[in-house]
Design an enzyme around this catalytic site. Structure first.
Site, PDB file in Angstrom:
ATOM      1  N   GLU A 182      -0.265 -10.933  -5.260  1.00  0.00           N
ATOM      2  CA  GLU A 182       0.994 -10.715  -5.968  1.00  0.00           C
ATOM      3  C   GLU A 182       1.619 -12.000  -6.525  1.00  0.00           C
ATOM      4  O   GLU A 182       2.789 -12.309  -6.243  1.00  0.00           O
ATOM      5  CB  GLU A 182       1.986  -9.972  -5.052  1.00  0.00           C
ATOM      6  CG  GLU A 182       1.407  -8.641  -4.583  1.00  0.00           C
ATOM      7  CD  GLU A 182       2.339  -7.828  -3.687  1.00  0.00           C
ATOM      8  OE1 GLU A 182       3.382  -8.350  -3.264  1.00  0.00           O
ATOM      9  OE2 GLU A 182       2.008  -6.654  -3.420  1.00  0.00           O
ATOM     10  N   ASN A 212      -5.067 -10.497  -6.539  1.00  0.00           N
ATOM     11  CA  ASN A 212      -4.703  -9.090  -6.366  1.00  0.00           C
ATOM     12  C   ASN A 212      -3.236  -8.903  -6.731  1.00  0.00           C
ATOM     13  O   ASN A 212      -2.394  -9.728  -6.370  1.00  0.00           O
ATOM     14  CB  ASN A 212      -4.923  -8.762  -4.871  1.00  0.00           C
ATOM     15  CG  ASN A 212      -4.906  -7.289  -4.536  1.00  0.00           C
ATOM     16  OD1 ASN A 212      -5.587  -6.494  -5.180  1.00  0.00           O
ATOM     17  ND2 ASN A 212      -4.139  -6.914  -3.518  1.00  0.00           N
ATOM     18  N   HIS A 215      -0.837   1.218  -6.678  1.00  0.00           N
ATOM     19  CA  HIS A 215       0.247   1.994  -6.038  1.00  0.00           C
ATOM     20  C   HIS A 215       0.916   2.808  -7.149  1.00  0.00           C
ATOM     21  O   HIS A 215       1.766   2.305  -7.870  1.00  0.00           O
ATOM     22  CB  HIS A 215       1.243   1.061  -5.348  1.00  0.00           C
ATOM     23  CG  HIS A 215       0.650   0.371  -4.163  1.00  0.00           C
ATOM     24  ND1 HIS A 215       0.217   1.062  -3.056  1.00  0.00           N
ATOM     25  CD2 HIS A 215       0.390  -0.930  -3.920  1.00  0.00           C
ATOM     26  CE1 HIS A 215      -0.272   0.218  -2.163  1.00  0.00           C
ATOM     27  NE2 HIS A 215      -0.180  -1.007  -2.673  1.00  0.00           N
ATOM     28  N   GLU A 245      -5.683  -0.788  -3.457  1.00  0.00           N
ATOM     29  CA  GLU A 245      -4.650  -0.218  -2.565  1.00  0.00           C
ATOM     30  C   GLU A 245      -4.156   1.133  -3.097  1.00  0.00           C
ATOM     31  O   GLU A 245      -2.954   1.419  -3.087  1.00  0.00           O
ATOM     32  CB  GLU A 245      -3.461  -1.189  -2.435  1.00  0.00           C
ATOM     33  CG  GLU A 245      -3.867  -2.570  -1.960  1.00  0.00           C
ATOM     34  CD  GLU A 245      -2.695  -3.520  -1.727  1.00  0.00           C
ATOM     35  OE1 GLU A 245      -1.532  -3.065  -1.673  1.00  0.00           O
ATOM     36  OE2 GLU A 245      -2.950  -4.738  -1.598  1.00  0.00           O
ATOM     37  N   ASP A 282      -2.738   4.543  -3.835  1.00  0.00           N
ATOM     38  CA  ASP A 282      -2.036   5.728  -3.340  1.00  0.00           C
ATOM     39  C   ASP A 282      -1.253   6.311  -4.515  1.00  0.00           C
ATOM     40  O   ASP A 282      -0.957   5.616  -5.483  1.00  0.00           O
ATOM     41  CB  ASP A 282      -1.144   5.474  -2.105  1.00  0.00           C
ATOM     42  CG  ASP A 282      -0.232   4.268  -2.199  1.00  0.00           C
ATOM     43  OD1 ASP A 282       0.125   3.852  -3.316  1.00  0.00           O
ATOM     44  OD2 ASP A 282       0.147   3.742  -1.130  1.00  0.00           O
TER      45      ASP A 282
END
Ligand code: XIL
Length: 461
Positions: free
Chosen positions: A152, A193, A229, A257, A259
């Site tokens: 990030e 990432n 996300h 990641e 979702d």
């Protein structure tokens, strides 16, 4: 109280019914292997046994510790290390023939307090960071396939985030971290990432330029992770094209990641849409030759960070809180080439239905109070993930104490919300709760109940 123990016994029986995937269900890791990718999940190390451990080992061929390798976890006090959780994840992976994504070495968040709040000269901070990377990567040398070296680094507009590292060291902190990681484990694939870089846009453009600059400087970066996300209904249409343009820079890419969250409660229609979207994201990776794999950020709704961080949202993973595969799981399987039938949403599949049947029983009553038991059955053909049951008291009653649900009352309206262990109601399954109430004058039973806003049939006994 007999009513309480009877309800508790019923609840235990329901939990016991929540077996892992059905015998005919596909195995995601095997399907992924036929496509030349991995399918991974984030895990919580303390849960890696029982049904959770069995599904993790059986279905996935890569695991990522959700928190156990973060700086704040591994070095809570300067110079004193705590590797137990990280070790457990790596050992589990090796016992189950899985890869490990190491997550994460340099990040502005979840830093130990001594680091976040300490003041260090620039030189000292650079040494601290390089030493941290070297120590952690060396510890797991040869056992980690991919490392999220820097996590990030960007603001939403694509500029560099003003983390402690960037503010004091400038952009060169990233190059240093990658060089230290490469020196410590030359075999690990080193990734940068971030989130909200999944589709094209200012943040993705910022990442693209950053990777170009790093490559131009000869920084040993192997891959770019796209966290994924996502929000139901907002999967970026440009996902595949975006992954491809990064791949064309000469790096690997991965969804790290994934979702897909929704506003609760989950409905059959939302879960069907979520299936389509998990399938689409998986397909986007498969369509890009250098996309190495997909990792979901928790495989079960009971192990997802979403409800804690985005109030009112959830149901973001491929399995429900009772470890039953959701339509999303079958969507992933279908993207990976499975041709079986499951999860609905395909031509010829039954249309998802919702429905509920409530039984309400006053079990004992005395001059001012009473005890009641409520059972709610899912008569639809799709799972209920989290429920709110409402009714209106006809004669001034009120709930004074409840068990196996959280019950509140506003005026004459009572609202019961599931507790963690009975949140999931499979089709045909039920959940029960009980309460003590106060009455005076009359104790007429409620005339109607709604489950997640929809009317239920009612039987009084
Ligand atoms: C999350 C974990 O899942 C939570 O348990 C923790 O409380 C906060 O962090 N992006 C990341 C992950 O890179 O490390 C975050 O994980 C989720 C967002």
């Amino acid at each position: 109280m007999t009513a309480v123990s009877a309800l508790t016994a019923a609840t235990v029986a329901l939990v016991g019914l929540a077996a892992p995937a059905h015998a005919a269900d596909p195995v995601l890791r095997d399907l992924a292997a036929t496509k030349g990718v991995y399918y991974g999940t984030a895990v919580t190390s303390s849960k890696l046994s029982g049904t959770y451990g069995a599904i993790t080992g059986a279905q996935f061929d890569s695991i990522t510790p959700a928190n156990e390798m973060k700086w704040g976890t591994v070095e809570p006090n300067r110079g004193s290390f705590s590797w137990a959780g990280a070790d457990r994840v790596v050992n589990f992976a090796e016992a189950n023939g899985q890869q490990v994504r190491g997550h994460t070495l340099v990040w502005h968040s979840q830093m130990p307090n001594w680091l976040a709040n300490g003041s260090f000269s620039n030189t000292e901070l650079r040494t601290i960071m390089n030493d941290h990377v070297t120590t952690e990567v060396t510890r797991y040398k040869g056992r980690i396939d991919h490392w999220d070296v820097v996590n990030e680094p960007l603001n939403e507009d694509g500029t560099m985030r003003t983390s402690k590292f960037y503010t004091q060291l400038g952009e060169s902190y990233i190059a240093d971290a990658f060089r230290a990681a490469r020196a410590a484990d030359p075999a690990a694939k080193l990734y940068i990432n971030d989130y909200n870089t999944d589709g094209t846009g200012p943040k993705s453009n910022g990442m693209y330029s950053l990777v170009q600059r790093l490559k131009a400087q000869g920084v040993p970066i192997d891959g770019v992770g796209f966290q994924g996300h996502l929000i139901l209904g907002q999967v970026p249409a440009t996902l595949q094209a975006n992954l491809q343009r990064f791949a064309d820079l000469g790096v690997e890419v991965a969804i790290t990641e994934l979702d897909i969250r929704m506003t609760l409660p989950a409905t059959a229609a939302k879960l069907a849409q979520q299936k389509t979207e998990f399938k689409a994201v998986t397909n986007a990776c498969l369509a890009v030759a250098r996309c190495e794999g997909v990792t979901v950020w928790g495989f079960t709704d009971s192990d997802s960070w979403i409800p804690d961080v985005f109030p009112g949202e959830g149901a973001a993973t491929p399995y429900d809180a009772g470890f039953q595969p959701k339509p999303a799981y079958y969507g992933i399987a279908e993207a990976l080439g499975w041709t079986g039938d499951g999860g609905g949403g395909d031509p010829g599949d039954p249309v998802p239905t919702t429905g509920c049947a409530v039984t309400y029983a006053v079990q004992s009553q005395w001059n001012t109070g009473f005890t009641a038991a409520v059972t709610v059955r899912n008569t639809g053909n799709s799972p209920v993930n989290g429920w709110t049951l409402r009714w209106t008291w006809p004669s001034g009653q009120s709930v004074t104490q409840a068990w196996n649900a959280t019950v509140s009352q506003s005026g004459a309206q009572a609202t019961a919300v599931n507790v963690a262990h009975n949140a999931a109601i499979a089709p045909g399954g039920s959940a029960g709760f009980g309460f003590n109430g106060a009455w005076s004058g009359g104790n007429t039973a409620p005339g109607a109940f709604t489950l997640n806003g929809a009317a239920c049939t009612l039987a009084l006994s």
